[in-house]
Design a protein around this motif. Sequence first.
Motif, PDB file in Angstrom:
ATOM      1  N   GLY A   1       2.884  12.137  10.189  1.00 41.05           N
ATOM      2  CA  GLY A   1       1.684  12.831   9.750  1.00 41.05           C
ATOM      3  C   GLY A   1       0.588  11.921   9.233  1.00 41.05           C
ATOM      4  N   THR A   2       0.832  10.606   9.236  1.00 42.53           N
ATOM      5  CA  THR A   2      -0.206   9.663   8.810  1.00 42.53           C
ATOM      6  C   THR A   2      -1.349   9.666   9.826  1.00 42.53           C
ATOM      7  N   PRO A   3      -2.590   9.866   9.383  1.00 44.10           N
ATOM      8  CA  PRO A   3      -3.716   9.877  10.326  1.00 44.10           C
ATOM      9  C   PRO A   3      -3.914   8.516  10.990  1.00 44.10           C
ATOM     10  N   ILE A   4      -4.181   8.532  12.276  1.00 44.65           N
ATOM     11  CA  ILE A   4      -4.450   7.293  13.000  1.00 44.65           C
ATOM     12  C   ILE A   4      -5.620   6.546  12.367  1.00 44.65           C
ATOM     13  N   GLU A   5      -6.600   7.303  11.883  1.00 44.06           N
ATOM     14  CA  GLU A   5      -7.777   6.680  11.269  1.00 44.06           C
ATOM     15  C   GLU A   5      -7.403   5.829  10.057  1.00 44.06           C
ATOM     16  N   ASN A   6      -6.367   6.257   9.336  1.00 41.21           N
ATOM     17  CA  ASN A   6      -5.955   5.488   8.162  1.00 41.21           C
ATOM     18  C   ASN A   6      -5.275   4.174   8.547  1.00 41.21           C
ATOM     19  N   ILE A   7      -4.582   4.176   9.681  1.00 38.99           N
ATOM     20  CA  ILE A   7      -3.981   2.927  10.149  1.00 38.99           C
ATOM     21  C   ILE A   7      -5.080   1.971  10.615  1.00 38.99           C
ATOM     22  N   HIS A   8      -6.081   2.499  11.326  1.00 41.42           N
ATOM     23  CA  HIS A   8      -7.229   1.667  11.699  1.00 41.42           C
ATOM     24  C   HIS A   8      -7.937   1.126  10.460  1.00 41.42           C
ATOM     25  N   ALA A   9      -8.060   1.977   9.422  1.00 35.11           N
ATOM     26  CA  ALA A   9      -8.716   1.543   8.184  1.00 35.11           C
ATOM     27  C   ALA A   9      -7.935   0.410   7.521  1.00 35.11           C
ATOM     28  N   PHE A  10      -6.623   0.513   7.529  1.00 37.02           N
ATOM     29  CA  PHE A  10      -5.757  -0.544   6.985  1.00 37.02           C
ATOM     30  C   PHE A  10      -6.042  -1.870   7.683  1.00 37.02           C
ATOM     31  N   MET A  11      -6.037  -1.848   9.017  1.00 38.65           N
ATOM     32  CA  MET A  11      -6.257  -3.078   9.769  1.00 38.65           C
ATOM     33  C   MET A  11      -7.684  -3.599   9.601  1.00 38.65           C
ATOM     34  N   ASN A  12      -8.659  -2.702   9.591  1.00 38.91           N
ATOM     35  CA  ASN A  12     -10.036  -3.130   9.355  1.00 38.91           C
ATOM     36  C   ASN A  12     -10.178  -3.801   7.990  1.00 38.91           C
TER      37      ASN A  12
ATOM     38  N   VAL B   1       0.851  -1.192   0.000  1.00 40.73           N
ATOM     39  CA  VAL B   1       0.000   0.000   0.000  1.00 40.73           C
ATOM     40  C   VAL B   1       0.889   1.245   0.000  1.00 40.73           C
ATOM     41  N   PRO B   2       0.679   2.197  -0.918  1.00 42.27           N
ATOM     42  CA  PRO B   2       1.538   3.388  -0.970  1.00 42.27           C
ATOM     43  C   PRO B   2       1.532   4.161   0.358  1.00 42.27           C
ATOM     44  N   PRO B   3       2.696   4.345   0.975  1.00 39.70           N
ATOM     45  CA  PRO B   3       2.731   4.978   2.294  1.00 39.70           C
ATOM     46  C   PRO B   3       2.425   6.465   2.293  1.00 39.70           C
ATOM     47  N   VAL B   4       2.796   7.177   1.225  1.00 39.02           N
ATOM     48  CA  VAL B   4       2.568   8.622   1.181  1.00 39.02           C
ATOM     49  C   VAL B   4       1.217   8.926   0.538  1.00 39.02           C
ATOM     50  N   GLU B   5       1.046   8.508  -0.715  1.00 38.84           N
ATOM     51  CA  GLU B   5      -0.163   8.850  -1.460  1.00 38.84           C
ATOM     52  C   GLU B   5      -1.433   8.322  -0.806  1.00 38.84           C
ATOM     53  N   ILE B   6      -1.356   7.119  -0.213  1.00 44.38           N
ATOM     54  CA  ILE B   6      -2.551   6.496   0.356  1.00 44.38           C
ATOM     55  C   ILE B   6      -2.575   6.580   1.882  1.00 44.38           C
ATOM     56  N   MET B   7      -1.528   6.066   2.539  1.00 54.21           N
ATOM     57  CA  MET B   7      -1.573   6.002   4.005  1.00 54.21           C
ATOM     58  C   MET B   7      -1.577   7.389   4.650  1.00 54.21           C
ATOM     59  N   ARG B   8      -0.732   8.296   4.164  1.00 51.85           N
ATOM     60  CA  ARG B   8      -0.686   9.630   4.774  1.00 51.85           C
ATOM     61  C   ARG B   8      -1.692  10.595   4.154  1.00 51.85           C
ATOM     62  N   ASN B   9      -1.783  10.602   2.837  1.00 52.30           N
ATOM     63  CA  ASN B   9      -2.577  11.634   2.158  1.00 52.30           C
ATOM     64  C   ASN B   9      -3.951  11.165   1.682  1.00 52.30           C
ATOM     65  N   GLY B  10      -4.205   9.877   1.725  1.00 52.27           N
ATOM     66  CA  GLY B  10      -5.464   9.359   1.213  1.00 52.27           C
ATOM     67  C   GLY B  10      -6.575   9.382   2.250  1.00 52.27           C
ATOM     68  N   SER B  11      -7.786   9.066   1.781  1.00 51.59           N
ATOM     69  CA  SER B  11      -8.952   8.960   2.655  1.00 51.59           C
ATOM     70  C   SER B  11      -9.042   7.543   3.220  1.00 51.59           C
ATOM     71  N   ILE B  12      -9.948   7.346   4.159  1.00 50.62           N
ATOM     72  CA  ILE B  12     -10.196   6.005   4.679  1.00 50.62           C
ATOM     73  C   ILE B  12     -10.594   5.070   3.544  1.00 50.62           C
ATOM     74  N   ASN B  13     -11.449   5.552   2.645  1.00 57.63           N
ATOM     75  CA  ASN B  13     -11.855   4.740   1.490  1.00 57.63           C
ATOM     76  C   ASN B  13     -10.672   4.373   0.606  1.00 57.63           C
ATOM     77  N   ASP B  14      -9.757   5.329   0.389  1.00 62.12           N
ATOM     78  CA  ASP B  14      -8.557   5.063  -0.410  1.00 62.12           C
ATOM     79  C   ASP B  14      -7.742   3.929   0.200  1.00 62.12           C
ATOM     80  N   VAL B  15      -7.584   3.977   1.514  1.00 62.79           N
ATOM     81  CA  VAL B  15      -6.820   2.935   2.206  1.00 62.79           C
ATOM     82  C   VAL B  15      -7.498   1.580   2.041  1.00 62.79           C
TER      83      VAL B  15
END
Length: 358
Positions: free
Chosen positions: A330-341, A287-301
């Motif tokens: 600067g990666t949103p915590i919500e995006n890490i939760h989205a990854f695991m979900n 999963v792209p760490p910058v474009e998706i994990m840091r800058n993307g939306s929950i849906n993107d992740v």
Amino acid sequence: MKILKDELTPKERAILYKSGKEVDRLPCSFSLSETAPVMYGLNISDYYYSSEMMIEMERNLARDFNVDSMGVGLGLRGIGEALGSKLKYPKDSVSFIVEPVLKDYSMLDSLDIIDPYKDGRMPAIIEALKVLTDEFSNERFIGSSLAGPISNVVAIRGAENILKDTVKNKENLHKLLKYTVKCMLRYTEVIYKECGSSVSLAEPVASSNLISLVQFKEFVKPYLEEFVLGVKEITGSAPSIHICGKTKDRWQDLVDVGLSAFSVDNCEDLEEVKKAIGNSMGISGNVPPVEIMRNGSINDVMESVKECILKASDNPCGFTLSPGCQIPVGTPIENIHAFMNAARIYSKNAVKGKLCTF
């Protein structure tokens, strides 16, 4: 966001998955510890020499995200620093070299093999790994990471000098690489003795973005092979490797040196990697760490995780879901939760070598 729960511990999952049994989800891995302090309102600069903060970060990450990986890495510059290279430690970014120790090869013979009990930040890492092993070894495998040979020599001598040496000073560069592998194996030996910890490699300088295939075969491949053989003698198993950037022209070389798994940068296609080397080694990504994990939306992740699972979950030697490189500050915590979900939703009832269906 509702956080979904796991059914297995990371250790249970790893053992069952490796043996070909069904698990609740695919194994997941993050390279996050070094950048995690900012997420919790702390300074990265304080993290580097504090075993207490290293332990706290791993506890936090296990509690908040329940990723399978746990441990403390030496990083790309740890061996160079232990030998005397000077580093800068920003509060909100990772460290970087400001003055490499080996200004001239005449100094090489005066350098001793590192002592992990005394040098650089290694004593703090060993202490943290001991505590984490005592606290979590029933439910998690504890590991450490370090730079590969060519990336380590950059931290010892500087990138510009090393690139020149590949053409104008080959004999001394080979001598430095052999010395560096000895230092790497010494670190591996100590953390295995003290903590039973496995090791993984990060080798960004080995990508085709930085060195040619000819340079790779001369200055990287033999020293990776030497290190892998040494690690097998010490721990009984081969390490995995992550290489940033383009690597397609050297995938078979990674198989040849006997590595257990390859963590693939998001600039490469997981399906291509699977088809090329998946019968020989595990793969991890991407999963792209910058474009998706840091800058993307929950849906993107969620969509990116799904795509990775569709491309590589049937890798014959196993697949670990992960970002394509280190999680950036600067990666949103919500995006890490989205990854695991997403992992829990799209890889439910995973089996090694079988495509996940959802």
